[in-house]
Design an enzyme around this catalytic site. Structure first.
Site, PDB file in Angstrom:
ATOM      1  N   LYS A  83      -2.150  -1.635  -3.823  1.00 19.50           N
ATOM      2  CA  LYS A  83      -2.999  -0.461  -3.721  1.00 19.50           C
ATOM      3  C   LYS A  83      -2.122   0.785  -3.735  1.00 19.50           C
ATOM      4  O   LYS A  83      -1.188   0.864  -2.938  1.00 19.50           O
ATOM      5  CB  LYS A  83      -3.819  -0.514  -2.426  1.00 19.50           C
ATOM      6  CG  LYS A  83      -4.795   0.633  -2.259  1.00 19.50           C
ATOM      7  CD  LYS A  83      -5.587   0.498  -0.958  1.00 19.50           C
ATOM      8  CE  LYS A  83      -6.601   1.633  -0.817  1.00 19.50           C
ATOM      9  NZ  LYS A  83      -7.385   1.535   0.424  1.00 19.50           N
TER      10      LYS A  83
ATOM     11  N   LYS B  28       0.854  -1.175   0.000  1.00 23.03           N
ATOM     12  CA  LYS B  28       0.000   0.000   0.000  1.00 23.03           C
ATOM     13  C   LYS B  28       0.900   1.237   0.000  1.00 23.03           C
ATOM     14  O   LYS B  28       1.674   1.451   0.935  1.00 23.03           O
ATOM     15  CB  LYS B  28      -0.918  -0.003   1.220  1.00 23.03           C
ATOM     16  CG  LYS B  28      -1.963   1.111   1.205  1.00 23.03           C
ATOM     17  CD  LYS B  28      -2.879   0.981   2.411  1.00 23.03           C
ATOM     18  CE  LYS B  28      -3.985   2.016   2.391  1.00 23.03           C
ATOM     19  NZ  LYS B  28      -4.860   1.903   3.590  1.00 23.03           N
TER      20      LYS B  28
END
Length: 337
Positions: A260, A206
């Site tokens: 992400k 992320k």
């Protein structure tokens, strides 16, 4: 017979790439990747109350929904064949505090939503996030002490919250707060509580991205955030570090891996899939979604084609599925084909 060999045949060695592109049927015959409804996970936002469907201005076409409306939406998703829903709560501001203590309430909003979805639709997966940002008064994903997001205390809390989410019926825990050691701690906590069949989809990589803005509006954390999240999210310039981060999650027991944001990090999707062979997912985040929607609304691009092209790109990069706010729109479109 007259020799009709052309200079192009000699240059290419009689290899012409356009032969397989000459007609619709040949293009379909040799298509390498296909997008299906089985590739879709639908992220949804839940709010307190009843009978509420509240548009999110920064995300055209996306709504916050009260639990009863979310249950109705889950039925539609299941009817369209969408395999799973990922839930994100927007809780009352009065319930948010420095430690995100409401995450440890068994009857909190996200757990109520899980119970309602499972009661309404038995055959759809529920994926829940245990990050603390929807629950904290400062908008960070962990516990804040003296200006520092403390790792170990946050891990203890998210592991406890994960068990409560599993108790409520969550099928997959998806921890996104990027604390060190969280996957192993959650796995041990789930197993100790008898939840051996509950999976973990790790937000393995992320990044500290500029693409999260509309999401923060959706869960009402944008105005709360103090500072940034660079001490725990990955630097966008660091691909090798991202793979090392994912490797630790694999060792700690992650069942699935997620990248992400999505489209800016297709190289990471590919590298993760090649390195580990685990089911790999991308999260097409709010900023990616809104870019396409805004450009389409202004007539600058063909929104439908751009939507499908970006989702197909994830498949080409090795992803087994995509978390996307387009999920229902795409599922309806695919159902007509």
């Amino acid at each position: 017979m007259q020799d009709k060999t052309h200079l192009v045949d000699e240059i290419t060695g009689h290899r012409r790439m356009r032969r397989n592109r000459k007609a619709d049927w040949t293009r379909r015959l040799v298509q390498e990747n296909r997008l299906t409804v089985d590739d879709l996970i639908w992220p949804v936002f839940v709010i307190p109350g009843s009978g509420i469907v509240e548009p999110i201005p920064a995300m055209p076409g996306v709504n916050r929904m009260s639990i009863d409306k979310l249950a109705d939406a889950a039925r539609e998703a299941a009817d369209l064949g969408v395999p799973a829903i990922a839930t994100f709560p927007n809780i009352d501001m009065a319930l948010r505090d420095e430690t995100g203590s409401n995450s440890l309430e068994a009857n909190n909003l996200i757990n109520q939503a899980t119970i309602a979805i499972k009661k309404a639709v038995a055959n759809i997966g529920v994926i829940t996030d245990v990050a603390l940002d929807p629950f904290t008064s400062h908008g960070h994903d962990g516990i804040l002490h003296g200006g520092e997001i403390v790792n170990d205390e946050t891990v203890d809390q998210v592991a406890r919250a994960a068990v409560m989410q599993a108790d409520a019926g969550s099928d997959i825990i998806a921890p996104s707060e990027m604390m060190d050691g969280r996957i192993g701690a959650i796995r041990r906590a789930l197993d100790a509580a008898g939840h051996q069949n509950v999976g973990i989809m790790s937000y393995a990589t992320k990044f500290a991205s500029a693409f999260y803005g509309p999401y923060r509006e959706a869960i009402s954390t944008g105005g709360l955030l103090k500072g940034d999240k660079k001490t725990y999210y990955i630097d966008p310039s660091n691909g090798t570090e991202a793979i090392r981060d994912a490797a630790l999650d694999v060792e700690e027991g992650a069942d699935m891996l997620m990248v992400k944001p999505g489209l800016p990090y297709l190289d990471i999707c590919w590298r993760m899939k090649e390195a580990f062979g685990l089911p790999t997912f991308a999260y097409q985040v709010s900023g990616e979604y809104t870019q396409i929607k805004a450009a389409a609304m202004n007539g600058w691009i063909d929104g439908e084609r751009a939507m499908l092209e970006t989702l197909l790109a994830f498949k080409r990069a090795g992803c087994d599925g995509i978390l996307t706010y387009f999920a229902i729109e795409v599922a309806r479109l695919l159902a007509k084909r």
